[in-house]
Motif scaffolding. Sequence first.
Motif, PDB file in Angstrom:
ATOM      1  N   THR A   1      -0.510   1.822  -3.567  1.00  0.00           N
ATOM      2  CA  THR A   1      -1.102   1.066  -2.435  1.00  0.00           C
ATOM      3  C   THR A   1      -2.465   1.557  -2.204  1.00  0.00           C
ATOM      4  O   THR A   1      -2.939   2.561  -2.092  1.00  0.00           O
ATOM      5  CB  THR A   1      -0.168   1.104  -1.143  1.00  0.00           C
ATOM      6  OG1 THR A   1      -0.370   2.290  -0.627  1.00  0.00           O
ATOM      7  CG2 THR A   1       1.194   0.810  -1.424  1.00  0.00           C
ATOM      8  N   ASP A   2      -3.352   0.302  -1.664  1.00  0.00           N
ATOM      9  CA  ASP A   2      -4.591   0.627  -1.346  1.00  0.00           C
ATOM     10  C   ASP A   2      -4.806   1.462  -0.096  1.00  0.00           C
ATOM     11  O   ASP A   2      -5.694   2.072   0.133  1.00  0.00           O
ATOM     12  CB  ASP A   2      -5.257  -0.799  -1.362  1.00  0.00           C
ATOM     13  CG  ASP A   2      -5.631  -1.302  -2.669  1.00  0.00           C
ATOM     14  OD1 ASP A   2      -5.556  -0.791  -3.712  1.00  0.00           O
ATOM     15  OD2 ASP A   2      -5.350  -2.640  -2.939  1.00  0.00           O
ATOM     16  N   GLY A   3      -3.810   0.975   0.728  1.00  0.00           N
ATOM     17  CA  GLY A   3      -3.778   1.665   2.186  1.00  0.00           C
ATOM     18  C   GLY A   3      -3.761   3.076   2.115  1.00  0.00           C
ATOM     19  O   GLY A   3      -4.590   4.001   2.730  1.00  0.00           O
TER      20      GLY A   3
ATOM     21  N   SER B   1      -0.553   0.103  -8.850  1.00  0.00           N
ATOM     22  CA  SER B   1       0.322  -0.205  -8.044  1.00  0.00           C
ATOM     23  C   SER B   1       1.504  -0.137  -8.770  1.00  0.00           C
ATOM     24  O   SER B   1       1.704  -0.329 -10.051  1.00  0.00           O
ATOM     25  CB  SER B   1       0.200  -1.744  -7.317  1.00  0.00           C
ATOM     26  OG  SER B   1       0.341  -2.876  -8.318  1.00  0.00           O
TER      27      SER B   1
ATOM     28  N   GLU C   1       2.973   1.476   6.880  1.00  0.00           N
ATOM     29  CA  GLU C   1       1.980   0.512   6.961  1.00  0.00           C
ATOM     30  C   GLU C   1       1.221   0.592   5.765  1.00  0.00           C
ATOM     31  O   GLU C   1       0.578  -0.402   5.282  1.00  0.00           O
ATOM     32  CB  GLU C   1       1.088   0.872   8.237  1.00  0.00           C
ATOM     33  CG  GLU C   1       1.529   0.627   9.542  1.00  0.00           C
ATOM     34  CD  GLU C   1       0.515   0.869  10.442  1.00  0.00           C
ATOM     35  OE1 GLU C   1      -0.750   1.070  10.250  1.00  0.00           O
ATOM     36  OE2 GLU C   1       0.954   0.920  11.690  1.00  0.00           O
ATOM     37  N   THR C   2       1.226   1.451   4.955  1.00  0.00           N
ATOM     38  CA  THR C   2       0.708   1.536   3.463  1.00  0.00           C
ATOM     39  C   THR C   2       1.625   1.911   2.554  1.00  0.00           C
ATOM     40  O   THR C   2       1.414   2.358   1.316  1.00  0.00           O
ATOM     41  CB  THR C   2      -0.380   2.759   3.590  1.00  0.00           C
ATOM     42  OG1 THR C   2       0.404   4.098   3.641  1.00  0.00           O
ATOM     43  CG2 THR C   2      -1.554   2.723   4.488  1.00  0.00           C
TER      44      THR C   2
ATOM     45  N   GLU D   1       0.524  -3.345   4.486  1.00  0.00           N
ATOM     46  CA  GLU D   1       0.111  -3.698   3.155  1.00  0.00           C
ATOM     47  C   GLU D   1       1.066  -4.581   2.565  1.00  0.00           C
ATOM     48  O   GLU D   1       0.988  -5.640   1.977  1.00  0.00           O
ATOM     49  CB  GLU D   1      -0.261  -2.564   2.366  1.00  0.00           C
ATOM     50  CG  GLU D   1      -0.905  -3.181   0.985  1.00  0.00           C
ATOM     51  CD  GLU D   1      -1.594  -1.922   0.169  1.00  0.00           C
ATOM     52  OE1 GLU D   1      -1.790  -2.137  -0.988  1.00  0.00           O
ATOM     53  OE2 GLU D   1      -1.881  -0.869   0.890  1.00  0.00           O
TER      54      GLU D   1
ATOM     55  N   ARG E   1       1.010  -7.949   4.165  1.00  0.00           N
ATOM     56  CA  ARG E   1      -0.076  -8.750   3.399  1.00  0.00           C
ATOM     57  C   ARG E   1       0.048  -9.472   2.206  1.00  0.00           C
ATOM     58  O   ARG E   1      -0.081 -10.622   1.954  1.00  0.00           O
ATOM     59  CB  ARG E   1      -1.469  -7.821   3.363  1.00  0.00           C
ATOM     60  CG  ARG E   1      -2.499  -8.522   2.961  1.00  0.00           C
ATOM     61  CD  ARG E   1      -3.556  -7.484   2.395  1.00  0.00           C
ATOM     62  NE  ARG E   1      -3.287  -6.444   1.755  1.00  0.00           N
ATOM     63  CZ  ARG E   1      -3.406  -6.588   0.316  1.00  0.00           C
ATOM     64  NH1 ARG E   1      -3.568  -7.699  -0.299  1.00  0.00           N
ATOM     65  NH2 ARG E   1      -3.013  -5.708  -0.495  1.00  0.00           N
TER      66      ARG E   1
END
Length: 424
Positions: free
Chosen positions: A196-198, A215, A322-323, A346, A349
């Motif tokens: 993940t980007d987070g 991912s 959250e990530t 994420e 989103r």
Amino acid sequence: MVSSLPRDIDAVNLALPMRLMLLTHSYWPEHSPPQRRWVSLTREFRRAGWNIDVVAPVAHYPNGRRNLPRREAGFAFAHQRGPHGEIIRRVPYLRHLGTSSLARFVDQLFSAVMSVPVGLFGQKPDAILATAPSLPTLATGYVLSRLRRVPLIVEMRDAWPDLARDARMVQGSVKSLVERVVEFVQQRADLVVTVTDGFAATLRDRGIRNVVTVSNGLDLSSIPFLEPPASDREVFQALYLGNHGKSQRLDVLIRASALLGDGFHLTLVGHGTSRPQLVKLAREIDAPVTFYPSLQGAEVIDKYREADTCIVSLRDDWKSFETTVPSKTYEVLAIGRHVTAVVRGEAERIILEARGGDVVSASPEAVAQLWRELAADRSRLTSGASGREWVRNNADYTKLAVRYMQEISALVRPEKAVPQERGQ
């Protein structure tokens, strides 16, 4: 996410294919998250001419014992050919009860130690890749990379060590041994890969110097796109497929179904440490719930076809989530079913960006209210092809593998690297 990938492996300028050693606690012919990810990636790596040596225990996931014929599961300290021609070097394991977290960790620790001598055999790799959340595997990767003097790639498929503190595996302000070991290896790895980007941003904020995101995903060509559910069904069907553990808070779904009663039904498919308690809860509150063991292939598609909505769920009181993006998110989006998303950060989103369904808070009342609304207006269950297109552009393993090979090539042979854009 990954937005600027070449369209096929031919677009990658890999003049000299590489040899990669993969350390993992689960691999083919098992059915597990690392198996699904790495069998797909290995297929694409092999198509590009790479040699892959997999070091993994004799197949025994998820029950802690060998459930397959010996020829398929493998023999300790022997090797076998994988489905794409990769070499799988098997290490022994400790037979245990699959529902015990401590026993599973001890088993992983034992196999990780046994992986060191096994990883010293065979041709020297160009790089070693250790995939977590089997934390002992990270330590094995570090040791082998130093002994064989090759770069170490650490793949973090979960947000460790943050997850340890959220799960109360770590108490107080003093860092645990788990946290220290994970951070030690992350800081000394030549490349850290997150899903993940987070979490990649979190690691960069902590000073980890070389972090990229590749991912989770799926093989889109193997996933059918289903027609919307019938508009005249008498019973609203909600479906969850995946792990039944503390992270998912599936008790919320069971309590929601109990609030709805007649006209609604919840199906839970999978296994995990919380499953016995969930079965007991459903019985105690007389919830309209049916439990199934893990299913594969056509049986999974049949369950999707029966469903009106499919659930992805992570508890909302652990900050590390959250990530985190449940890997099933991509499959549900690709197959075209409405998503009931009990997630944030994420994952939330992605669901909203893909226009794949509704995001709802992790409370029985909120979930029950959403399902009442969907049953009353079934046109909302027709999610269309937007989710599948999002997966095609962001989470198809044929593209993700290209990104991965580019990153490994840039690490091992920077003079031959193809310039590329990295997500931040």
